[in-house]
Scaffold this motif. Sequence first.
Motif, PDB file in Angstrom:
ATOM      1  N   GLU A 137      65.499  38.295  33.853  1.00  0.00           N
ATOM      2  CA  GLU A 137      65.114  39.706  33.382  1.00  0.00           C
ATOM      3  C   GLU A 137      63.978  39.946  34.418  1.00  0.00           C
ATOM      4  O   GLU A 137      63.132  39.069  33.890  1.00  0.00           O
ATOM      5  N   ASP A 138      63.216  40.237  35.600  1.00  0.00           N
ATOM      6  CA  ASP A 138      61.900  40.580  36.299  1.00  0.00           C
ATOM      7  C   ASP A 138      61.767  41.218  35.669  1.00  0.00           C
ATOM      8  O   ASP A 138      61.812  42.659  35.186  1.00  0.00           O
ATOM      9  N   PRO A 139      60.149  41.622  34.478  1.00  0.00           N
ATOM     10  CA  PRO A 139      59.717  42.385  33.784  1.00  0.00           C
ATOM     11  C   PRO A 139      59.296  43.713  34.413  1.00  0.00           C
ATOM     12  O   PRO A 139      59.422  44.623  34.326  1.00  0.00           O
ATOM     13  N   LYS A 140      59.276  43.741  35.371  1.00  0.00           N
ATOM     14  CA  LYS A 140      58.362  44.522  37.030  1.00  0.00           C
ATOM     15  C   LYS A 140      59.577  45.414  36.740  1.00  0.00           C
ATOM     16  O   LYS A 140      59.814  46.900  36.667  1.00  0.00           O
ATOM     17  N   ARG A 141      60.593  44.680  37.517  1.00  0.00           N
ATOM     18  CA  ARG A 141      62.167  45.726  37.173  1.00  0.00           C
ATOM     19  C   ARG A 141      62.433  46.436  36.076  1.00  0.00           C
ATOM     20  O   ARG A 141      62.586  47.955  35.664  1.00  0.00           O
ATOM     21  N   GLN A 142      61.705  45.380  35.238  1.00  0.00           N
ATOM     22  CA  GLN A 142      62.530  46.701  33.742  1.00  0.00           C
ATOM     23  C   GLN A 142      61.757  47.706  33.126  1.00  0.00           C
ATOM     24  O   GLN A 142      61.652  48.637  32.807  1.00  0.00           O
ATOM     25  N   ALA A 143      60.331  47.526  33.693  1.00  0.00           N
ATOM     26  CA  ALA A 143      59.696  48.404  33.575  1.00  0.00           C
ATOM     27  C   ALA A 143      59.697  49.896  34.107  1.00  0.00           C
ATOM     28  O   ALA A 143      59.522  50.885  33.614  1.00  0.00           O
ATOM     29  N   ILE A 144      59.855  49.418  35.720  1.00  0.00           N
ATOM     30  CA  ILE A 144      60.461  50.607  36.454  1.00  0.00           C
ATOM     31  C   ILE A 144      61.339  51.313  35.929  1.00  0.00           C
ATOM     32  O   ILE A 144      61.835  52.777  36.162  1.00  0.00           O
ATOM     33  N   LEU A 145      62.770  50.736  35.040  1.00  0.00           N
ATOM     34  CA  LEU A 145      64.071  51.201  34.869  1.00  0.00           C
ATOM     35  C   LEU A 145      63.309  52.306  33.930  1.00  0.00           C
ATOM     36  O   LEU A 145      63.681  53.178  33.833  1.00  0.00           O
ATOM     37  N   ALA A 146      62.520  51.557  33.221  1.00  0.00           N
ATOM     38  CA  ALA A 146      61.891  52.236  32.042  1.00  0.00           C
ATOM     39  C   ALA A 146      61.733  53.717  32.511  1.00  0.00           C
ATOM     40  O   ALA A 146      61.726  54.821  31.657  1.00  0.00           O
ATOM     41  N   ALA A 147      61.147  53.856  33.287  1.00  0.00           N
ATOM     42  CA  ALA A 147      60.027  54.729  33.379  1.00  0.00           C
ATOM     43  C   ALA A 147      61.241  55.488  34.167  1.00  0.00           C
ATOM     44  O   ALA A 147      61.261  56.872  34.182  1.00  0.00           O
ATOM     45  N   ALA A 148      61.296  55.166  34.948  1.00  0.00           N
ATOM     46  CA  ALA A 148      62.708  55.770  35.610  1.00  0.00           C
ATOM     47  C   ALA A 148      64.106  56.661  34.699  1.00  0.00           C
ATOM     48  O   ALA A 148      64.000  57.615  34.923  1.00  0.00           O
ATOM     49  N   PHE A 168      63.638  49.321  44.921  1.00  0.00           N
ATOM     50  CA  PHE A 168      64.695  49.541  44.288  1.00  0.00           C
ATOM     51  C   PHE A 168      64.762  50.074  45.827  1.00  0.00           C
ATOM     52  O   PHE A 168      63.431  50.913  46.463  1.00  0.00           O
ATOM     53  N   ARG A 169      66.016  50.674  46.291  1.00  0.00           N
ATOM     54  CA  ARG A 169      66.007  51.449  47.287  1.00  0.00           C
ATOM     55  C   ARG A 169      65.625  52.458  47.200  1.00  0.00           C
ATOM     56  O   ARG A 169      65.570  53.097  48.380  1.00  0.00           O
ATOM     57  N   ASN A 170      66.705  53.417  46.366  1.00  0.00           N
ATOM     58  CA  ASN A 170      66.409  55.252  46.100  1.00  0.00           C
ATOM     59  C   ASN A 170      66.751  55.306  44.557  1.00  0.00           C
ATOM     60  O   ASN A 170      67.178  54.475  43.924  1.00  0.00           O
ATOM     61  N   LYS A 171      66.597  56.220  44.187  1.00  0.00           N
ATOM     62  CA  LYS A 171      66.122  56.902  42.266  1.00  0.00           C
ATOM     63  C   LYS A 171      68.413  56.252  41.847  1.00  0.00           C
ATOM     64  O   LYS A 171      68.542  55.996  40.911  1.00  0.00           O
ATOM     65  N   GLU A 172      69.592  56.325  43.491  1.00  0.00           N
ATOM     66  CA  GLU A 172      70.797  55.724  42.681  1.00  0.00           C
ATOM     67  C   GLU A 172      70.360  53.846  41.958  1.00  0.00           C
ATOM     68  O   GLU A 172      70.931  54.785  41.536  1.00  0.00           O
ATOM     69  N   ASP A 173      70.001  53.980  43.210  1.00  0.00           N
ATOM     70  CA  ASP A 173      69.958  52.430  42.788  1.00  0.00           C
ATOM     71  C   ASP A 173      69.297  52.343  41.874  1.00  0.00           C
ATOM     72  O   ASP A 173      69.933  51.406  40.757  1.00  0.00           O
ATOM     73  N   MET A 174      68.158  52.652  40.973  1.00  0.00           N
ATOM     74  CA  MET A 174      68.181  52.707  39.554  1.00  0.00           C
ATOM     75  C   MET A 174      68.803  53.381  38.951  1.00  0.00           C
ATOM     76  O   MET A 174      69.274  52.383  37.644  1.00  0.00           O
ATOM     77  N   PHE A 175      69.644  54.458  38.455  1.00  0.00           N
ATOM     78  CA  PHE A 175      70.419  54.800  37.917  1.00  0.00           C
ATOM     79  C   PHE A 175      71.409  53.772  37.548  1.00  0.00           C
ATOM     80  O   PHE A 175      71.420  53.614  36.348  1.00  0.00           O
ATOM     81  N   ARG A 176      71.954  53.720  39.091  1.00  0.00           N
ATOM     82  CA  ARG A 176      73.200  52.126  38.805  1.00  0.00           C
ATOM     83  C   ARG A 176      72.421  51.311  37.788  1.00  0.00           C
ATOM     84  O   ARG A 176      73.552  50.792  36.718  1.00  0.00           O
ATOM     85  N   SER A 177      71.680  50.841  37.927  1.00  0.00           N
ATOM     86  CA  SER A 177      70.953  49.327  37.340  1.00  0.00           C
ATOM     87  C   SER A 177      70.869  50.207  35.860  1.00  0.00           C
ATOM     88  O   SER A 177      71.096  48.378  34.825  1.00  0.00           O
ATOM     89  N   LEU A 178      70.344  51.422  34.997  1.00  0.00           N
ATOM     90  CA  LEU A 178      70.263  51.967  34.005  1.00  0.00           C
ATOM     91  C   LEU A 178      72.225  51.914  33.849  1.00  0.00           C
ATOM     92  O   LEU A 178      71.872  51.044  32.600  1.00  0.00           O
ATOM     93  N   VAL A 179      73.092  51.923  34.472  1.00  0.00           N
ATOM     94  CA  VAL A 179      74.432  52.278  33.728  1.00  0.00           C
ATOM     95  C   VAL A 179      74.946  50.718  33.816  1.00  0.00           C
ATOM     96  O   VAL A 179      75.443  50.898  32.795  1.00  0.00           O
ATOM     97  N   GLU A 180      74.973  49.765  34.554  1.00  0.00           N
ATOM     98  CA  GLU A 180      74.740  48.399  34.327  1.00  0.00           C
ATOM     99  C   GLU A 180      74.192  48.154  33.146  1.00  0.00           C
ATOM    100  O   GLU A 180      74.963  47.264  32.232  1.00  0.00           O
ATOM    101  N   GLY A 181      73.179  47.812  32.915  1.00  0.00           N
ATOM    102  CA  GLY A 181      72.510  47.430  31.689  1.00  0.00           C
ATOM    103  C   GLY A 181      73.079  47.740  30.596  1.00  0.00           C
ATOM    104  O   GLY A 181      73.389  47.361  29.199  1.00  0.00           O
ATOM    105  N   TYR A 182      73.141  49.322  30.417  1.00  0.00           N
ATOM    106  CA  TYR A 182      73.865  50.143  29.207  1.00  0.00           C
ATOM    107  C   TYR A 182      75.601  48.965  28.742  1.00  0.00           C
ATOM    108  O   TYR A 182      75.972  48.950  27.607  1.00  0.00           O
TER     109      TYR A 182
END
Lengths: 204, 204
Positions: A15-26, A58-72
């Motif tokens: 996991e890319d830590p930067k990506r993880q930090a963005i997802l936490a913020a999102a 991330f392409r857009n906020k949908e993309d972030m939301f989808r990553s959050l759902v997958e992670g969950y």
Amino acid sequence: MDQKTPIAPPCSVPEDPKRQAILAAAFEVFVTYGFRRSSMEDIARAANMSRPALYLHFRNKEDMFRSLVEGYYDGASAAMAEALAGQGTPEEVLLAAFRAKDTEAMSTLLASPHGAELLDPRATSSGDLIEAGEARLRAHLADWLRAGQGAGRFAEGIVEDPDALAGAMLAALKGLKVPGTPMETYRSGQEQLARLFGRALTPG
Amino acid sequence: MDQKTPIAPPCSVPEDPKRQAILAAAFEVFVTYGFRRSSMEDIARAANMSRPALYLHFRNKEDMFRSLVEGYYDGASAAMAEALAGQGTPEEVLLAAFRAKDTEAMSTLLASPHGAELLDPRATSSGDLIEAGEARLRAHLADWLRAGQGAGRFAEGIVEDPDALAGAMLAALKGLKVPGTPMETYRSGQEQLARLFGRALTPG
């Protein structure tokens, strides 16, 4: 091996830590403002970075939301499988498995005034991921029911159709998850259902 | 009395047939177009009467929706109480009680593309009536659990808190009621839950 084997991460790509930090913020932004009212600008600010830099990840906020759902679902599925492999009465194992699905993120969602929107599969176009994730959880539970019935650990005739039974149990659990429900009521309901299901499975 | 006593209607005021016909028309319109997109004009047309005539009976479409919700809970509550007073194993009595809540109107709602909106308490400002109606159903079930436990008909220690247990059972049932779920899947889930709950209550 004279050294402890490192614990493998839930997915094969580190996991890319930067990506993880963005997802936490999102996640923080979605919970605070809801999905529709959140902008990439809000998320960039929360992640303490520029909007263009955000778009590198991330392409857009949908993309972030989808990553959050997958992670969950990655986390919930692994935790549930582990709980179902544990020892105990059916009631104890089921309660552990049900609790495994409750990540901290889910508690935050339930308490959020935007919980209804964020938990609505149609509101965020991640219905396909939710469906696939729920199917993974259902499959773990069905496997446990099938194995237990096969090994004669359960009451006669209670597991006729492991898949349908697992589906009904998870749907029942979801019925407790009404946005706005106090966490205490939710947890009590979860214990009641684990007890009822566990006792029903236990041979007389 | 040499004549049969007429059966009392669920409420003390005799039901006005015109009002009933309007409500049936309104229900059809809501199910077809959804609540927000339905107009008094649509309902007047479906009821085969003028808009001014409609206003002699109901203030607005919210008023009709509230009457429909009240009617649903009057019927479901009476049918559920009757089922719970019946004979049979806990599994049989629970299945009858759960089915009693399923009026034909509820099946239609589940099949409607507008089911999600119509079943959403916030969409129609009848949240207070739904809450009161659900509390009535929960009270019937809690009474049955309390009485059965008191009479020693249930397994030891399974009914610790009749109100919480009744709440968890009804929330679980509601979890099955996802708009778009095929009626067959819903009914199968209902049977699975009645079996699990019934077996859990049955002394070993």
